[in-house]
Design an enzyme around this catalytic site. Structure first.
Site, PDB file in Angstrom:
ATOM      1  N   ASP A  58       0.883  -1.167   0.000  1.00 47.00           N
ATOM      2  CA  ASP A  58       0.000   0.000   0.000  1.00 47.00           C
ATOM      3  C   ASP A  58       0.917   1.211   0.000  1.00 47.00           C
ATOM      4  O   ASP A  58       1.636   1.455   0.982  1.00 47.00           O
ATOM      5  CB  ASP A  58      -0.888  -0.020   1.259  1.00 47.00           C
ATOM      6  CG  ASP A  58      -1.812   1.192   1.341  1.00 47.00           C
ATOM      7  OD1 ASP A  58      -1.532   2.217   0.679  1.00 47.00           O
ATOM      8  OD2 ASP A  58      -2.813   1.113   2.071  1.00 47.00           O
ATOM      9  N   VAL A  59       0.918   1.956  -1.097  1.00 50.19           N
ATOM     10  CA  VAL A  59       1.912   3.012  -1.279  1.00 50.19           C
ATOM     11  C   VAL A  59       1.789   4.141  -0.260  1.00 50.19           C
ATOM     12  O   VAL A  59       2.702   4.954  -0.105  1.00 50.19           O
ATOM     13  CB  VAL A  59       1.877   3.599  -2.712  1.00 50.19           C
ATOM     14  CG1 VAL A  59       2.274   2.550  -3.735  1.00 50.19           C
ATOM     15  CG2 VAL A  59       0.524   4.227  -3.040  1.00 50.19           C
ATOM     16  N   SER A 136      -0.273  12.683 -15.068  1.00 51.73           N
ATOM     17  CA  SER A 136      -1.417  12.678 -15.988  1.00 51.73           C
ATOM     18  C   SER A 136      -1.358  13.981 -16.773  1.00 51.73           C
ATOM     19  O   SER A 136      -0.721  14.943 -16.332  1.00 51.73           O
ATOM     20  CB  SER A 136      -2.714  12.632 -15.170  1.00 51.73           C
ATOM     21  OG  SER A 136      -3.831  12.932 -15.978  1.00 51.73           O
ATOM     22  N   TYR A 149      -7.786  15.720  -8.265  1.00 54.15           N
ATOM     23  CA  TYR A 149      -6.918  14.976  -9.192  1.00 54.15           C
ATOM     24  C   TYR A 149      -5.890  15.922  -9.820  1.00 54.15           C
ATOM     25  O   TYR A 149      -4.697  15.614  -9.857  1.00 54.15           O
ATOM     26  CB  TYR A 149      -7.775  14.300 -10.264  1.00 54.15           C
ATOM     27  CG  TYR A 149      -7.052  13.253 -11.085  1.00 54.15           C
ATOM     28  CD1 TYR A 149      -6.596  12.073 -10.513  1.00 54.15           C
ATOM     29  CD2 TYR A 149      -6.839  13.436 -12.444  1.00 54.15           C
ATOM     30  CE1 TYR A 149      -5.938  11.111 -11.271  1.00 54.15           C
ATOM     31  CE2 TYR A 149      -6.180  12.475 -13.216  1.00 54.15           C
ATOM     32  CZ  TYR A 149      -5.734  11.319 -12.621  1.00 54.15           C
ATOM     33  OH  TYR A 149      -5.081  10.362 -13.376  1.00 54.15           O
ATOM     34  N   LYS A 153      -1.869  15.464  -9.306  1.00 55.63           N
ATOM     35  CA  LYS A 153      -1.006  15.145 -10.453  1.00 55.63           C
ATOM     36  C   LYS A 153      -0.037  16.285 -10.757  1.00 55.63           C
ATOM     37  O   LYS A 153       1.081  16.068 -11.246  1.00 55.63           O
ATOM     38  CB  LYS A 153      -1.855  14.789 -11.666  1.00 55.63           C
ATOM     39  CG  LYS A 153      -2.614  13.471 -11.484  1.00 55.63           C
ATOM     40  CD  LYS A 153      -1.667  12.308 -11.223  1.00 55.63           C
ATOM     41  CE  LYS A 153      -2.376  10.966 -11.166  1.00 55.63           C
ATOM     42  NZ  LYS A 153      -1.444   9.862 -10.930  1.00 55.63           N
TER      43      LYS A 153
HETATM   44  N1  LIG Z   1      -6.214   5.413 -16.968  1.00 53.55           N
HETATM   45  C1  LIG Z   1      -6.090   6.676 -17.355  1.00 53.55           C
HETATM   46  O1  LIG Z   1      -6.863   7.200 -18.150  1.00 53.55           O
HETATM   47  C2  LIG Z   1      -4.956   7.505 -16.803  1.00 53.55           C
HETATM   48  C3  LIG Z   1      -4.675   8.725 -17.419  1.00 53.55           C
HETATM   49  C4  LIG Z   1      -3.649   9.503 -16.911  1.00 53.55           C
HETATM   50  C5  LIG Z   1      -2.922   9.068 -15.825  1.00 53.55           C
HETATM   51  N2  LIG Z   1      -3.225   7.879 -15.257  1.00 53.55           N
HETATM   52  C6  LIG Z   1      -2.447   7.471 -14.077  1.00 53.55           C
HETATM   53  O2  LIG Z   1      -1.766   6.269 -14.360  1.00 53.55           O
HETATM   54  C7  LIG Z   1      -1.658   5.493 -13.167  1.00 53.55           C
HETATM   55  C8  LIG Z   1      -2.186   4.087 -13.442  1.00 53.55           C
HETATM   56  O3  LIG Z   1      -3.526   4.178 -13.899  1.00 53.55           O
HETATM   57  P1  LIG Z   1      -4.366   2.915 -14.377  1.00 53.55           P
HETATM   58  O4  LIG Z   1      -5.097   3.311 -15.586  1.00 53.55           O
HETATM   59  O5  LIG Z   1      -3.489   1.717 -14.428  1.00 53.55           O
HETATM   60  O6  LIG Z   1      -5.398   2.806 -13.174  1.00 53.55           O
HETATM   61  P2  LIG Z   1      -6.080   1.499 -12.559  1.00 53.55           P
HETATM   62  O7  LIG Z   1      -7.210   2.005 -11.729  1.00 53.55           O
HETATM   63  O8  LIG Z   1      -6.318   0.484 -13.600  1.00 53.55           O
HETATM   64  O9  LIG Z   1      -4.914   0.944 -11.611  1.00 53.55           O
HETATM   65  C9  LIG Z   1      -4.483   1.630 -10.475  1.00 53.55           C
HETATM   66  C10 LIG Z   1      -3.915   0.599  -9.505  1.00 53.55           C
HETATM   67  O10 LIG Z   1      -3.470   1.300  -8.336  1.00 53.55           O
HETATM   68  C11 LIG Z   1      -3.772   0.488  -7.233  1.00 53.55           C
HETATM   69  N3  LIG Z   1      -3.844   1.274  -6.013  1.00 53.55           N
HETATM   70  C12 LIG Z   1      -4.806   2.131  -5.615  1.00 53.55           C
HETATM   71  N4  LIG Z   1      -4.520   2.613  -4.397  1.00 53.55           N
HETATM   72  C13 LIG Z   1      -3.344   2.032  -4.024  1.00 53.55           C
HETATM   73  C14 LIG Z   1      -2.520   2.104  -2.871  1.00 53.55           C
HETATM   74  N5  LIG Z   1      -2.860   2.870  -1.833  1.00 53.55           N
HETATM   75  N6  LIG Z   1      -1.379   1.380  -2.852  1.00 53.55           N
HETATM   76  C15 LIG Z   1      -1.044   0.585  -3.882  1.00 53.55           C
HETATM   77  N7  LIG Z   1      -1.783   0.458  -4.999  1.00 53.55           N
HETATM   78  C16 LIG Z   1      -2.910   1.181  -5.054  1.00 53.55           C
HETATM   79  C17 LIG Z   1      -5.122  -0.155  -7.566  1.00 53.55           C
HETATM   80  O11 LIG Z   1      -5.352  -1.311  -6.775  1.00 53.55           O
HETATM   81  C18 LIG Z   1      -4.953  -0.435  -9.046  1.00 53.55           C
HETATM   82  O12 LIG Z   1      -4.488  -1.742  -9.290  1.00 53.55           O
HETATM   83  C19 LIG Z   1      -2.421   6.251 -12.092  1.00 53.55           C
HETATM   84  O13 LIG Z   1      -1.515   6.996 -11.325  1.00 53.55           O
HETATM   85  C20 LIG Z   1      -3.312   7.166 -12.875  1.00 53.55           C
HETATM   86  O14 LIG Z   1      -3.670   8.329 -12.171  1.00 53.55           O
HETATM   87  C21 LIG Z   1      -4.215   7.065 -15.723  1.00 53.55           C
END
Ligand SMILES: NC(=O)c1ccc[n+]([C@@H]2O[C@H](COP(=O)([O-])OP(=O)(O)OC[C@H]3O[C@@H](n4cnc5c(N)ncnc54)[C@H](O)[C@@H]3O)[C@@H](O)[C@H]2O)c1
Length: 250
Positions: A58-59, A136, A149, A153
């Site tokens: 858990d980060v 992001s 958000y 970010k």
């Molecule tokens: N998907 C998008 O459209 C998008 C766009 C821009 C940026 N991002 C960023 O990219 C990253 C990954 O996004 P994604 O699409 O894979 O999202 P996702 O929701 O598919 O995966 C996020 C993962 O983070 C884990 N997580 C949540 N809280 C946590 C915690 N406290 N400790 C450890 N793990 C935790 C979740 O269990 C999940 O597996 C994120 O930081 C997100 O903000 C995503």
């Protein structure tokens, strides 16, 4: 890269590199882990307990980071890369966002990356390495309904530059860069769309705002991340990489 049978070809750009990935059960994290393995690296996935990743991490929890880094040290004695992909997204204007939501978003998206950079650095600096932080496009341009958000970010964007400047002073150096996708096909966008009254209309609007008229593929984000982890980007640090179909160009 694919061969004639459509199979991936390992090109070895990350041969023997040990890379820790947070949020590795998520769309981007698991795609990045697969791309690292494809390039000959050793991808160690971590996520919240019960999400099926190799390490429970858990980060937001300092003790989890201490434990994970100690485990990597015991297993490998080094770390060559860290991909901070754990993150959460929620819609809400400044008036709609309650304080608990704000604090939770900051804990995962900002504290999580701070703790990752801090606790992984002693292992990364042994042989030099590369940190890739998932920010992001919302860390560069704002939206009326993305108050928490956007703030989280944006913090990742500048934290990454500070980490890069610190890492540049180390011998061997540790590089750090931030990646800024617009919407990526996958779980996070699906969850966001489920939360609005008309998901199909929202998807159409979100796509029409993007000059290339589509969402990113997770593989495209993974390819950029692999580049930033590899020696090809050896002179690249403190930089921000929009991967947004042209969204921030206008
Ligand atoms: N998907 C998008 O459209 C998008 C766009 C821009 C940026 N991002 C960023 O990219 C990253 C990954 O996004 P994604 O699409 O894979 O999202 P996702 O929701 O598919 O995966 C996020 C993962 O983070 C884990 N997580 C949540 N809280 C946590 C915690 N406290 N400790 C450890 N793990 C935790 C979740 O269990 C999940 O597996 C994120 O930081 C997100 O903000 C995503």
């Amino acid at each position: 890269m694919q061969d004639a049978a459509g199979q991936g070809i390992m090109t070895g750009r990350l041969a023997d590199r040990i890379v820790l990935i947070t949020g590795a059960a998520g769309t981007i994290g698991r795609t990045v882990a697969a791309a690292i393995a494809q390039e000959g690296g050793i991808a160690i996935g971590s996520d919240l307990k019960g999400r099926g990743a190799e390490l429970d991490l858990d980060v937001t929890q300092e003790d989890d980071w201490r434990r994970a880094v100690a485990e990597l040290d015991r297993r490998h004695g080094r770390l060559d890369g860290l991909v901070n992909s754990a993150g959460i997204g929620m819609l809400g204007s400044v008036e709609e966002t309650d304080f608990a939501t704000w604090r939770h978003m900051m804990a995962v998206n900002v504290d999580g990356i701070f703790l990752g950079c801090k606790y992984a650095m002693p292992l990364l600096r042994r042989r030099g390495g590369s940190i890739v932080n998932l920010s992001s496009i919302s860390g560069i341009v704002a939206g009326h309904n993305l108050a928490a958000y956007n703030a989280s970010k944006g913090a990742v964007r500048l934290l990454s530059k500070s980490v890069a400047l610190h890492g540049a002073r180390l011998k061997p150096p540790v590089r750090c860069n931030s990646v800024h996708p617009s919407f990526v096909e996958g779980d996070m966008v699906d969850a966001m769309l489920r939360a609005v009254p008309d998901p199909a209309k929202a998807r159409e609007k979100m796509t029409s705002d993007i000059p290339l008229r589509r969402f990113a593929k997770p593989e495209e984000v993974a390819a950029l991340t692999v580049y930033l982890l590899s020696d090809e980007s050896g002179f690249v640090t403190g930089a921000e990489f929009p991967i947004d179909g042209g969204l921030s160009a206008r």
